[in-house]
Design a protein around this motif. Structure first.
Motif, PDB file in Angstrom:
ATOM      1  N   MET A  63       8.583  -4.797  13.184  1.00 50.63           N
ATOM      2  CA  MET A  63       7.854  -4.050  12.157  1.00 50.63           C
ATOM      3  C   MET A  63       8.839  -3.253  11.321  1.00 50.63           C
ATOM      4  SD  MET A  63       4.893  -3.207  10.909  1.00 50.63           S
ATOM      5  CE  MET A  63       4.424  -2.001   9.676  1.00 50.63           C
ATOM      6  N   SER A  64       8.660  -3.310  10.023  1.00 55.43           N
ATOM      7  CA  SER A  64       9.384  -2.427   9.110  1.00 55.43           C
ATOM      8  C   SER A  64       8.484  -2.212   7.905  1.00 55.43           C
ATOM      9  CB  SER A  64      10.737  -3.018   8.693  1.00 55.43           C
ATOM     10  OG  SER A  64      10.557  -4.097   7.811  1.00 55.43           O
ATOM     11  N   TRP A  65       8.768  -1.197   7.156  1.00 54.54           N
ATOM     12  CA  TRP A  65       7.899  -0.801   6.039  1.00 54.54           C
ATOM     13  C   TRP A  65       7.580  -1.964   5.116  1.00 54.54           C
ATOM     14  CZ3 TRP A  65       5.542   3.598   6.584  1.00 54.54           C
ATOM     15  CH2 TRP A  65       6.162   4.643   7.283  1.00 54.54           C
ATOM     16  N   ARG A  66       8.583  -2.676   4.682  1.00 57.14           N
ATOM     17  CA  ARG A  66       8.413  -3.687   3.634  1.00 57.14           C
ATOM     18  C   ARG A  66       7.862  -5.020   4.151  1.00 57.14           C
ATOM     19  NH1 ARG A  66      11.049  -3.349  -1.146  1.00 57.14           N
ATOM     20  NH2 ARG A  66      11.836  -5.478  -0.938  1.00 57.14           N
ATOM     21  N   ARG A  67       7.824  -5.215   5.457  1.00 54.37           N
ATOM     22  CA  ARG A  67       7.334  -6.486   6.010  1.00 54.37           C
ATOM     23  C   ARG A  67       5.814  -6.565   6.105  1.00 54.37           C
ATOM     24  NH1 ARG A  67      11.884  -6.794  10.616  1.00 54.37           N
ATOM     25  NH2 ARG A  67      13.583  -7.437   9.245  1.00 54.37           N
ATOM     26  N   MET A  68       5.137  -5.450   5.946  1.00 49.93           N
ATOM     27  CA  MET A  68       3.675  -5.449   5.937  1.00 49.93           C
ATOM     28  C   MET A  68       3.235  -4.908   4.585  1.00 49.93           C
ATOM     29  SD  MET A  68       0.944  -3.242   6.063  1.00 49.93           S
ATOM     30  CE  MET A  68      -0.787  -3.405   6.364  1.00 49.93           C
ATOM     31  N   GLN A  69       2.455  -5.688   3.874  1.00 52.19           N
ATOM     32  CA  GLN A  69       1.927  -5.231   2.597  1.00 52.19           C
ATOM     33  C   GLN A  69       0.402  -5.206   2.661  1.00 52.19           C
ATOM     34  OE1 GLN A  69       4.267  -6.299  -1.132  1.00 52.19           O
ATOM     35  NE2 GLN A  69       4.368  -8.197   0.043  1.00 52.19           N
ATOM     36  N   ALA A  70      -0.177  -4.211   2.022  1.00 56.23           N
ATOM     37  CA  ALA A  70      -1.627  -4.142   1.842  1.00 56.23           C
ATOM     38  C   ALA A  70      -1.877  -4.468   0.370  1.00 56.23           C
ATOM     39  CB  ALA A  70      -2.162  -2.758   2.196  1.00 56.23           C
ATOM     40  N   LEU A  71      -2.261  -5.710   0.125  1.00 51.01           N
ATOM     41  CA  LEU A  71      -2.510  -6.186  -1.235  1.00 51.01           C
ATOM     42  C   LEU A  71      -4.012  -6.338  -1.441  1.00 51.01           C
ATOM     43  CD1 LEU A  71       0.336  -8.856  -1.369  1.00 51.01           C
ATOM     44  CD2 LEU A  71       0.400  -6.498  -2.204  1.00 51.01           C
ATOM     45  N   ASN A  72      -4.411  -6.647  -2.653  1.00 51.35           N
ATOM     46  CA  ASN A  72      -5.833  -6.784  -2.935  1.00 51.35           C
ATOM     47  C   ASN A  72      -6.199  -8.238  -3.194  1.00 51.35           C
ATOM     48  OD1 ASN A  72      -5.100  -3.842  -4.126  1.00 51.35           O
ATOM     49  ND2 ASN A  72      -7.107  -3.898  -3.160  1.00 51.35           N
ATOM     50  N   ALA A  73      -7.265  -8.685  -2.532  1.00 42.35           N
ATOM     51  CA  ALA A  73      -7.832 -10.004  -2.800  1.00 42.35           C
ATOM     52  C   ALA A  73      -8.444  -9.963  -4.200  1.00 42.35           C
ATOM     53  CB  ALA A  73      -8.891 -10.328  -1.746  1.00 42.35           C
ATOM     54  N   PRO A  74      -8.755 -11.116  -4.797  1.00 38.64           N
ATOM     55  CA  PRO A  74      -9.308 -11.140  -6.157  1.00 38.64           C
ATOM     56  C   PRO A  74     -10.513 -10.214  -6.372  1.00 38.64           C
ATOM     57  CG  PRO A  74      -8.694 -13.341  -5.510  1.00 38.64           C
ATOM     58  CD  PRO A  74      -8.485 -12.470  -4.294  1.00 38.64           C
ATOM     59  N   GLY A  75     -11.352 -10.038  -5.372  1.00 38.77           N
ATOM     60  CA  GLY A  75     -12.506  -9.145  -5.513  1.00 38.77           C
ATOM     61  C   GLY A  75     -12.169  -7.675  -5.318  1.00 38.77           C
ATOM     62  N   GLY A  76     -10.910  -7.373  -4.943  1.00 38.00           N
ATOM     63  CA  GLY A  76     -10.501  -5.992  -4.757  1.00 38.00           C
ATOM     64  C   GLY A  76     -10.327  -5.575  -3.308  1.00 38.00           C
TER      65      GLY A  76
END
Length: 136
Positions: free
Chosen positions: A79-92
């Protein structure tokens, strides 16, 4: 058979803590915490509204903390900060996106990961639920 819960993580964070880190370290702080797609969103949101950019960074910081708790690693390898991203699916809807070597480590142990984010002017929170790995 429905998936079972393997782990749960939550993080509650004062936005002021992120503001102070940005004031001390500038974009270096954001680049250390955010993955590439998150950093691009951060810059775009901050350009439109600086407060919105800070809240975006704070929610992503909290999501990474909550995820690391849910999988039982804390902030240690893989685990490191940049290896996990919380992104948004097309619906948000926010979704977890992992990079190597965390992705391979995670997929060998867990199923789907679900993340929920919320923010107010002075606080943000993230909640992560990790499912057990389904065996074929």
């Amino acid at each position: 058979m429905p998936a079972a819960i393997a782990g749960v993580g939550i993080d509650l964070l004062r936005v002021e803590r992120i503001e102070q880190a940005l004031a001390r370290h500038g974009d270096r702080f954001a680049q250390k915490v955010l993955g590439p797609e998150e950093f691009a969103k951060f810059v775009a949101r901050r350009t439109r509204d600086p407060r919105r950019g800070v809240r975006f960074l704070a929610t992503r910081f909290a999501a990474k903390e909550a995820f690391s708790k849910a999988v039982g690693l804390g902030m240690r390898m893989p685990m490191s900060w940049r290896r996990m991203q919380a992104l948004n699916a097309p619906g948000g809807r926010p979704v977890v996106v992992l990079a190597e070597p965390l992705k391979t480590w995670y997929e060998a142990r867990f199923g789907a990961a679900h993340v929920s984010l919320t923010d107010e002017h002075d606080m943000v929170a993230a909640y992560v639920v990790v499912e057990t790995r389904r065996t074929p």
